[in-house]
Scaffold this motif. Structure first.
Motif, PDB file in Angstrom:
ATOM      1  N   VAL A 196       0.833  -1.205   0.000  1.00  0.00           N
ATOM      2  CA  VAL A 196       0.000   0.000   0.000  1.00  0.00           C
ATOM      3  C   VAL A 196       0.868   1.255   0.000  1.00  0.00           C
ATOM      4  N   GLY A 197       1.940   1.236   0.780  1.00  0.00           N
ATOM      5  CA  GLY A 197       2.844   2.389   0.820  1.00  0.00           C
ATOM      6  C   GLY A 197       3.472   2.671  -0.523  1.00  0.00           C
ATOM      7  N   SER A 198       3.851   1.629  -1.260  1.00  0.00           N
ATOM      8  CA  SER A 198       4.434   1.808  -2.591  1.00  0.00           C
ATOM      9  C   SER A 198       3.451   2.466  -3.542  1.00  0.00           C
ATOM     10  N   LEU A 199       2.209   2.009  -3.487  1.00  0.00           N
ATOM     11  CA  LEU A 199       1.180   2.543  -4.376  1.00  0.00           C
ATOM     12  C   LEU A 199       0.926   4.024  -4.093  1.00  0.00           C
TER      13      LEU A 199
ATOM     14  N   LEU B   8       2.213  10.024  -4.768  1.00  0.00           N
ATOM     15  CA  LEU B   8       2.420  11.304  -4.090  1.00  0.00           C
ATOM     16  C   LEU B   8       3.729  11.962  -4.531  1.00  0.00           C
ATOM     17  N   ALA B   9       4.759  11.146  -4.742  1.00  0.00           N
ATOM     18  CA  ALA B   9       6.049  11.690  -5.172  1.00  0.00           C
ATOM     19  C   ALA B   9       5.947  12.346  -6.539  1.00  0.00           C
ATOM     20  N   ASP B  10       5.216  11.715  -7.459  1.00  0.00           N
ATOM     21  CA  ASP B  10       5.043  12.296  -8.789  1.00  0.00           C
ATOM     22  C   ASP B  10       4.185  13.562  -8.749  1.00  0.00           C
TER      23      ASP B  10
ATOM     24  N   GLY C 270       5.841  -0.295   7.743  1.00  0.00           N
ATOM     25  CA  GLY C 270       5.611  -0.904   6.431  1.00  0.00           C
ATOM     26  C   GLY C 270       5.112   0.094   5.407  1.00  0.00           C
ATOM     27  N   LEU C 271       4.170   0.937   5.797  1.00  0.00           N
ATOM     28  CA  LEU C 271       3.672   1.967   4.882  1.00  0.00           C
ATOM     29  C   LEU C 271       4.782   2.918   4.461  1.00  0.00           C
ATOM     30  N   ALA C 272       5.602   3.347   5.422  1.00  0.00           N
ATOM     31  CA  ALA C 272       6.687   4.285   5.117  1.00  0.00           C
ATOM     32  C   ALA C 272       7.756   3.645   4.247  1.00  0.00           C
ATOM     33  N   ALA C 273       8.094   2.385   4.541  1.00  0.00           N
ATOM     34  CA  ALA C 273       9.092   1.684   3.725  1.00  0.00           C
ATOM     35  C   ALA C 273       8.609   1.538   2.294  1.00  0.00           C
ATOM     36  N   GLY C 274       7.323   1.194   2.138  1.00  0.00           N
ATOM     37  CA  GLY C 274       6.766   1.071   0.795  1.00  0.00           C
ATOM     38  C   GLY C 274       6.777   2.376   0.038  1.00  0.00           C
ATOM     39  N   ALA C 275       6.433   3.472   0.714  1.00  0.00           N
ATOM     40  CA  ALA C 275       6.418   4.777   0.057  1.00  0.00           C
ATOM     41  C   ALA C 275       7.805   5.190  -0.406  1.00  0.00           C
ATOM     42  N   ASP C 276       8.821   4.785   0.338  1.00  0.00           N
ATOM     43  CA  ASP C 276      10.185   5.201   0.013  1.00  0.00           C
ATOM     44  C   ASP C 276      10.787   4.427  -1.150  1.00  0.00           C
ATOM     45  N   LEU C 277      10.299   3.216  -1.411  1.00  0.00           N
ATOM     46  CA  LEU C 277      10.918   2.388  -2.451  1.00  0.00           C
ATOM     47  C   LEU C 277      10.823   3.000  -3.848  1.00  0.00           C
ATOM     48  N   PRO C 278       9.627   3.242  -4.403  1.00  0.00           N
ATOM     49  CA  PRO C 278       9.580   3.818  -5.751  1.00  0.00           C
ATOM     50  C   PRO C 278      10.107   5.247  -5.790  1.00  0.00           C
ATOM     51  N   THR C 279       9.916   5.997  -4.700  1.00  0.00           N
ATOM     52  CA  THR C 279      10.388   7.383  -4.661  1.00  0.00           C
ATOM     53  C   THR C 279      11.900   7.439  -4.739  1.00  0.00           C
ATOM     54  N   SER C 280      12.578   6.629  -3.947  1.00  0.00           N
ATOM     55  CA  SER C 280      14.046   6.665  -3.917  1.00  0.00           C
ATOM     56  C   SER C 280      14.643   6.192  -5.236  1.00  0.00           C
ATOM     57  N   LEU C 281      14.030   5.188  -5.869  1.00  0.00           N
ATOM     58  CA  LEU C 281      14.533   4.728  -7.166  1.00  0.00           C
ATOM     59  C   LEU C 281      14.360   5.804  -8.230  1.00  0.00           C
ATOM     60  N   ALA C 282      13.224   6.507  -8.188  1.00  0.00           N
ATOM     61  CA  ALA C 282      13.024   7.605  -9.138  1.00  0.00           C
ATOM     62  C   ALA C 282      14.020   8.720  -8.901  1.00  0.00           C
ATOM     63  N   VAL C 283      14.347   8.992  -7.636  1.00  0.00           N
ATOM     64  CA  VAL C 283      15.332  10.024  -7.304  1.00  0.00           C
ATOM     65  C   VAL C 283      16.692   9.676  -7.896  1.00  0.00           C
TER      66      VAL C 283
ATOM     67  N   THR D  76       3.706  -1.446  -9.667  1.00  0.00           N
ATOM     68  CA  THR D  76       4.246  -2.802  -9.764  1.00  0.00           C
ATOM     69  C   THR D  76       4.712  -3.304  -8.402  1.00  0.00           C
ATOM     70  N   TYR D  77       5.328  -2.414  -7.613  1.00  0.00           N
ATOM     71  CA  TYR D  77       5.706  -2.791  -6.251  1.00  0.00           C
ATOM     72  C   TYR D  77       4.462  -3.167  -5.443  1.00  0.00           C
ATOM     73  N   ALA D  78       3.433  -2.310  -5.500  1.00  0.00           N
ATOM     74  CA  ALA D  78       2.251  -2.506  -4.671  1.00  0.00           C
ATOM     75  C   ALA D  78       1.531  -3.809  -5.014  1.00  0.00           C
ATOM     76  N   LEU D  79       1.289  -4.033  -6.302  1.00  0.00           N
ATOM     77  CA  LEU D  79       0.588  -5.247  -6.694  1.00  0.00           C
ATOM     78  C   LEU D  79       1.389  -6.490  -6.326  1.00  0.00           C
ATOM     79  N   SER D  80       2.706  -6.432  -6.543  1.00  0.00           N
ATOM     80  CA  SER D  80       3.550  -7.584  -6.217  1.00  0.00           C
ATOM     81  C   SER D  80       3.560  -7.853  -4.722  1.00  0.00           C
ATOM     82  N   ARG D  81       3.782  -6.790  -3.931  1.00  0.00           N
ATOM     83  CA  ARG D  81       3.832  -6.987  -2.483  1.00  0.00           C
ATOM     84  C   ARG D  81       2.475  -7.435  -1.935  1.00  0.00           C
ATOM     85  N   GLY D  82       1.391  -7.015  -2.589  1.00  0.00           N
ATOM     86  CA  GLY D  82       0.084  -7.511  -2.189  1.00  0.00           C
ATOM     87  C   GLY D  82      -0.012  -9.024  -2.368  1.00  0.00           C
TER      88      GLY D  82
END
Length: 433
Positions: free
Chosen positions: A72-75, A80-82, A121-134, A366-372
């Motif tokens: 959920v955090g990744s999704l 939000l980052a974009d 878990g929510l915070a870790a998920g949010a940071d994954l796609p954001t940090s890779l985009a950074v 893709t992160y969110a669906l996979s982790r789900g």
């Protein structure tokens, strides 16, 4: 950047400035904390079960909760980052992770523990796609794969550190469990401070952003309609299929590897943790090798070889039904193959093929669906393991074979369409030294 399939094998890779490696390391802490959180729950699972009087289904539930929250955090975080700026989300989600880790560490009962897992878990998920985009945004075109793949070094390091601490503290009960999760809170707070001090350059010009979008034949803008078009959907679907099928095996052994060795293979807690620890340095060293080769044709050539080795590893584990001797062979082959046919490949392929303006959103999806999916699998894994370890292992082997097929499609079709050169647009540029 130059496509891996078209770059000459002998070409000298240009050096990457030191300040960009710093960005990669600080962004890689998202991967470190993601892996460390999941594995710390796995290492501490038996301790939590005894201390909080959990049954087999409750043990599965806590593992499912951490994975589901990361999904959920990744999704949400990627979107939000974009929408509101990757730098803002990049700085604050790591702070929220620290708060969650503190709650987990000090939890007096299972309800408080679940609350901490939810926040972290929510915070870790949010940071994954954001940090890779950074990282992708800040990287030069000819060094993007190396910088993105370096985050995988941090991911492996997170596993190594937690399992090492688990081995050292295996006889200390809840005190050891609190030390393991406490170090996550400290690491997150230090990272938050260092990220806040990064010198950031001005945003790239509209012409630079448009050039990469045009090269990928993708429409510009962060609107959701720009996610539902062929330029985004095809690579998103392919990388999702690869990651979800590969990740079922990786996530299962990340969360339940020690548990399987204890309950199925008959190893003690110390021996099971020691087995995991003994083979992890192999993966760490080879992940550094992957980083070195990430911007060369060898990145995808080696994928063909090691995805087969990985399937062989799971076949051996399945044929021996989790017997200790078979599991020892499995861990050797798995740790050799995983760096070249695993999450590092997914990260690089995603950043090379997804449209620039919606990288956070699309990879977050893709992160969110996979982790789900991983969360659902984690919930039933302890019960399935108790019913038939052989059935569980053969199911994972089939998933690994499916990931190999998806990976071959990405390499032979999508990567070959990657533009030969494109600037790296972002809302976060990184200033020079």
């Amino acid at each position: 950047m130059a496509s891996a399939t078209s770059s000459p094998a002998h070409a000298e890779q240009p050096p990457i400035p030191k300040h960009l490696w710093k960005v990669a390391a600080l962004s890689g802490m998202a991967s470190y904390l993601d892996a460390a959180l999941i594995v710390s729950i796995a290492v501490n699972l038996a301790i939590y079960r005894d201390s909080y009087h959990m049954g087999v289904w409750m043990a599965g539930a806590i593992s499912a909760i951490v994975t589901g929250c990361i999904a959920v955090g990744s999704l949400v975080g990627g979107r939000l980052a974009d929408m509101f700026g990757r730098r803002r989300v990049y700085n604050w989600d790591i702070f929220c992770f620290a708060l969650g880790a503190v709650v987990i560490t000090l939890a007096p009962n299972d309800i408080v523990l679940f609350t901490g897992v939810l926040v972290a878990g929510l915070a870790a998920g949010a940071d994954l796609p954001t940090s890779l985009a950074v990282v992708s945004d800040a990287a030069p075109a000819d060094g993007r794969a190396r910088l993105v793949s370096f985050t995988q070094v941090m991911w492996v390091a997170g596993i190594v550190v937690v399992i090492f601490l688990g081995y050292l503290l295996s006889d200390t009960g809840m005190t050891g469990a609190r030390c393991i999760t406490g170090h996550l809170a400290v690491a997150a707070l230090v990272t938050w401070q260092l990220r806040a001090r990064l010198e950031l350059a001005d945003e790239p010009s509209d012409a630079e952003v448009a050039q990469e979008a045009a090269a990928l034949e993708a429409p510009r803008g962060t609107a959701l309609k720009n996610v539902w078009n062929r330029a985004a959907l095809l690579p998103m679907a392919a990388t999702f299929l690869y990651y979800v099928t590969w990740g079922i095996g990786a996530n299962t052994f990340g969360q339940f590897g020690t548990y399987l060795l204890v309950t199925v293979s008959g190893a003690s807690q110390s021996l099971a943790t020691g087995i995991n620890l003994a083979f992890l340095p192999i993966a760490l060293v080879l992940t550094f090798v992957f980083v070195r080769l990430a911007d060369t044709p060898w990145r995808d050539r080696l994928f063909y070889v090691f995805t087969l080795v990985q399937i062989l590893a799971f076949c051996i584990a399945s044929l021996t039904a989790g017997a200790l001797a078979g599991m020892l062979v499995f861990f050797v082959l798995y740790q050799i193959s995983n760096p070249f046919a695993g999450e590092a490949s997914y990260k690089v392929w995603s950043q090379l093929t997804l449209p620039p303006d919606t990288r956070g959103t699309t990879q977050g999806l893709t992160y969110a669906l996979s982790r789900g999916v991983f969360a659902g699998v984690a919930f039933v894994t302890p019960a399935l393991m108790e019913y038939s370890a052989s059935l569980l292992l053969w199911s994972i082997t089939l998933c690994m074979a499916a990931s190999a097929v998806a990976g071959v499609y990405i390499v032979r079709v999508l990567i070959r369409r990657t533009p030969q050169a494109a600037p790296a647009p972002a809302d976060l540029g990184v200033a020079g030294a």
